[in-house]
Design a protein around this motif. Structure first.
Motif, PDB file in Angstrom:
ATOM      1  N   GLU A 118       0.830  -1.201   0.000  1.00  0.00           N
ATOM      2  CA  GLU A 118       0.000   0.000   0.000  1.00  0.00           C
ATOM      3  C   GLU A 118       0.872   1.262   0.000  1.00  0.00           C
ATOM      4  O   GLU A 118       0.575   2.230  -0.708  1.00  0.00           O
ATOM      5  N   ASP A 119       1.960   1.237   0.782  1.00  0.00           N
ATOM      6  CA  ASP A 119       2.883   2.378   0.784  1.00  0.00           C
ATOM      7  C   ASP A 119       3.462   2.601  -0.605  1.00  0.00           C
ATOM      8  O   ASP A 119       3.538   3.739  -1.087  1.00  0.00           O
ATOM      9  N   ASP A 120       3.877   1.515  -1.254  1.00  0.00           N
ATOM     10  CA  ASP A 120       4.451   1.631  -2.600  1.00  0.00           C
ATOM     11  C   ASP A 120       3.438   2.204  -3.579  1.00  0.00           C
ATOM     12  O   ASP A 120       3.781   3.036  -4.433  1.00  0.00           O
ATOM     13  N   GLU A 121       2.189   1.769  -3.468  1.00  0.00           N
ATOM     14  CA  GLU A 121       1.156   2.249  -4.378  1.00  0.00           C
ATOM     15  C   GLU A 121       0.888   3.736  -4.166  1.00  0.00           C
ATOM     16  O   GLU A 121       0.709   4.498  -5.133  1.00  0.00           O
ATOM     17  N   ILE A 122       0.872   4.166  -2.923  1.00  0.00           N
ATOM     18  CA  ILE A 122       0.649   5.584  -2.622  1.00  0.00           C
ATOM     19  C   ILE A 122       1.783   6.433  -3.189  1.00  0.00           C
ATOM     20  O   ILE A 122       1.561   7.514  -3.746  1.00  0.00           O
ATOM     21  N   LEU A 127       3.927  10.110  -7.460  1.00  0.00           N
ATOM     22  CA  LEU A 127       4.875  10.379  -8.540  1.00  0.00           C
ATOM     23  C   LEU A 127       4.149  10.598  -9.859  1.00  0.00           C
ATOM     24  O   LEU A 127       4.527  11.464 -10.661  1.00  0.00           O
ATOM     25  N   ALA A 128       3.082   9.822 -10.087  1.00  0.00           N
ATOM     26  CA  ALA A 128       2.307   9.995 -11.311  1.00  0.00           C
ATOM     27  C   ALA A 128       1.593  11.346 -11.310  1.00  0.00           C
ATOM     28  O   ALA A 128       1.569  12.047 -12.331  1.00  0.00           O
ATOM     29  N   ALA A 129       1.032  11.726 -10.168  1.00  0.00           N
ATOM     30  CA  ALA A 129       0.301  12.994 -10.075  1.00  0.00           C
ATOM     31  C   ALA A 129       1.201  14.188 -10.315  1.00  0.00           C
ATOM     32  O   ALA A 129       0.764  15.220 -10.845  1.00  0.00           O
ATOM     33  N   LEU A 135      11.330   9.965 -13.506  1.00  0.00           N
ATOM     34  CA  LEU A 135      12.492  10.520 -12.804  1.00  0.00           C
ATOM     35  C   LEU A 135      12.625   9.952 -11.394  1.00  0.00           C
ATOM     36  O   LEU A 135      13.423  10.466 -10.606  1.00  0.00           O
ATOM     37  N   ALA A 136      11.879   8.908 -11.077  1.00  0.00           N
ATOM     38  CA  ALA A 136      11.796   8.416  -9.697  1.00  0.00           C
ATOM     39  C   ALA A 136      13.148   8.041  -9.115  1.00  0.00           C
ATOM     40  O   ALA A 136      13.392   8.211  -7.916  1.00  0.00           O
ATOM     41  N   GLY A 146      12.070  23.388 -11.102  1.00  0.00           N
ATOM     42  CA  GLY A 146      10.663  23.019 -11.123  1.00  0.00           C
ATOM     43  C   GLY A 146      10.446  21.555 -10.807  1.00  0.00           C
ATOM     44  O   GLY A 146       9.499  21.188 -10.105  1.00  0.00           O
ATOM     45  N   GLN A 147      11.327  20.693 -11.315  1.00  0.00           N
ATOM     46  CA  GLN A 147      11.222  19.260 -11.028  1.00  0.00           C
ATOM     47  C   GLN A 147      11.460  18.978  -9.546  1.00  0.00           C
ATOM     48  O   GLN A 147      10.763  18.159  -8.944  1.00  0.00           O
ATOM     49  N   ARG A 148      12.441  19.669  -8.971  1.00  0.00           N
ATOM     50  CA  ARG A 148      12.695  19.469  -7.536  1.00  0.00           C
ATOM     51  C   ARG A 148      11.494  19.889  -6.699  1.00  0.00           C
ATOM     52  O   ARG A 148      11.124  19.203  -5.740  1.00  0.00           O
ATOM     53  N   GLN A 149      10.888  21.005  -7.063  1.00  0.00           N
ATOM     54  CA  GLN A 149       9.742  21.457  -6.283  1.00  0.00           C
ATOM     55  C   GLN A 149       8.581  20.474  -6.418  1.00  0.00           C
ATOM     56  O   GLN A 149       7.859  20.222  -5.441  1.00  0.00           O
ATOM     57  N   ARG A 150       8.406  19.894  -7.606  1.00  0.00           N
ATOM     58  CA  ARG A 150       7.363  18.882  -7.780  1.00  0.00           C
ATOM     59  C   ARG A 150       7.679  17.643  -6.948  1.00  0.00           C
ATOM     60  O   ARG A 150       6.767  16.974  -6.443  1.00  0.00           O
ATOM     61  N   ALA A 151       8.965  17.322  -6.783  1.00  0.00           N
ATOM     62  CA  ALA A 151       9.343  16.177  -5.947  1.00  0.00           C
ATOM     63  C   ALA A 151       8.957  16.417  -4.492  1.00  0.00           C
ATOM     64  O   ALA A 151       8.478  15.505  -3.799  1.00  0.00           O
TER      65      ALA A 151
END
Length: 263
Positions: A118-122, A127-129, A135-136, A146-151
């Motif tokens: 469940e943790d992995d799915e969340i 990451l998809a959202a 880039l995982a 911008g990518q860092r802020q999205r992370a």
């Protein structure tokens, strides 16, 4: 008065090192809306956000989150109700996007519970959202701003709170990356029903990406309401000392601020 606010501040004063910054603040944050706090430098915007997140203890007043007094909430309980992303967060060198995102699961994982599918799915959903699936496994220090802020937003998402506090999420980002992050924030609100409270410096972006604005000056709230009702030339002059023209964008009728230039 809102019937059931996500966050309710009643006569709250707070500050640092015996210096009062917020003074007798009353504020209610509506659920499933984007509320942005604006004001000049040093007016208490970040202090207000940090006080909502229990990083600063009020000297007077009460704060309720989801109808519970924040002073009585233990850290793990608060972390399940409210997530706070500070200004310019930092992470250990070499940390990957997935590793960062996984840290948001901490409030949901007592010491006796193992990591679960469940943790992995969340994490995968977060990451998809945030459009970071590809880039995982990249280290954060190899990403654009911008990518860092999205992370960091992905980490907040894995915390699975109904309310998210963002302290200047567009700091150090250019306009394109700022819009990218704020469009993501908008999707979180509209698609997932998240309550978002942000601090922003850019008045134009605040007006465009917010349902409600809270205007602060010298530790007090001087105005609040919809951007279309609130953003006008007299307010900008009074609060920011800014002489500006304000007009409705012909495409979407949102208020647009243009400083009055003098050559």
């Amino acid at each position: 008065m809102l019937k059931n606010p996500a966050i309710d501040l009643r006569n709250v004063s707070a500050g640092y090192h015996h210096r009062e910054v917020l003074r007798n603040v009353d504020l209610q944050i509506p659920r499933s809306h984007i509320t942005t706090i604006i004001g000049p430098n040093g007016c208490g915007k970040s202090t207000l956000l940090r006080t909502m997140g229990k990083l600063i203890t009020p000297t007077t007043g009460e704060i309720h989150v989801n109808n519970r007094a924040i002073r009585a909430m233990k850290p793990r309980a608060l972390a399940k109700n409210l997530a706070l992303l500070p200004q310019s967060p930092s992470a250990p060198e070499g940390l990957t996007v997935r590793d960062l995102a996984s840290r948001g699961r901490q409030p949901h994982r007592p010491w006796y519970r193992q990591w679960s599918p469940e943790d992995d799915e969340i994490i995968n959903q977060a990451l998809a959202a945030t459009r970071l699936t590809d880039l995982a496994d990249r280290p954060l220090d190899e990403l654009s701003g911008g990518q860092r802020q999205r992370a960091w937003v992905a980490m907040v998402l894995t915390q699975e709170t109904p309310t998210i506090l963002l302290d200047e999420p567009t700091t150090h980002l250019d306009l394109a990356h700022s819009v990218e992050v704020l469009e993501l924030v908008t999707r979180l609100c509209l698609d997932r029903g998240k309550t978002i409270v942000m601090v922003l410096h850019d008045l134009g972006l605040a007006a465009r990406f917010s349902h409600n604005l809270v205007v602060t000056k010298e530790g007090r709230i001087v105005a609040e309401g919809k951007p279309s009702d609130l953003v006008n030339a007299p307010l900008l002059e009074e609060v920011f000392g800014l002489e500006a023209h304000v007009f409705d964008d012909p495409f979407d009728a949102l208020p647009t601020v243009v400083p009055a230039g003098h050559v």
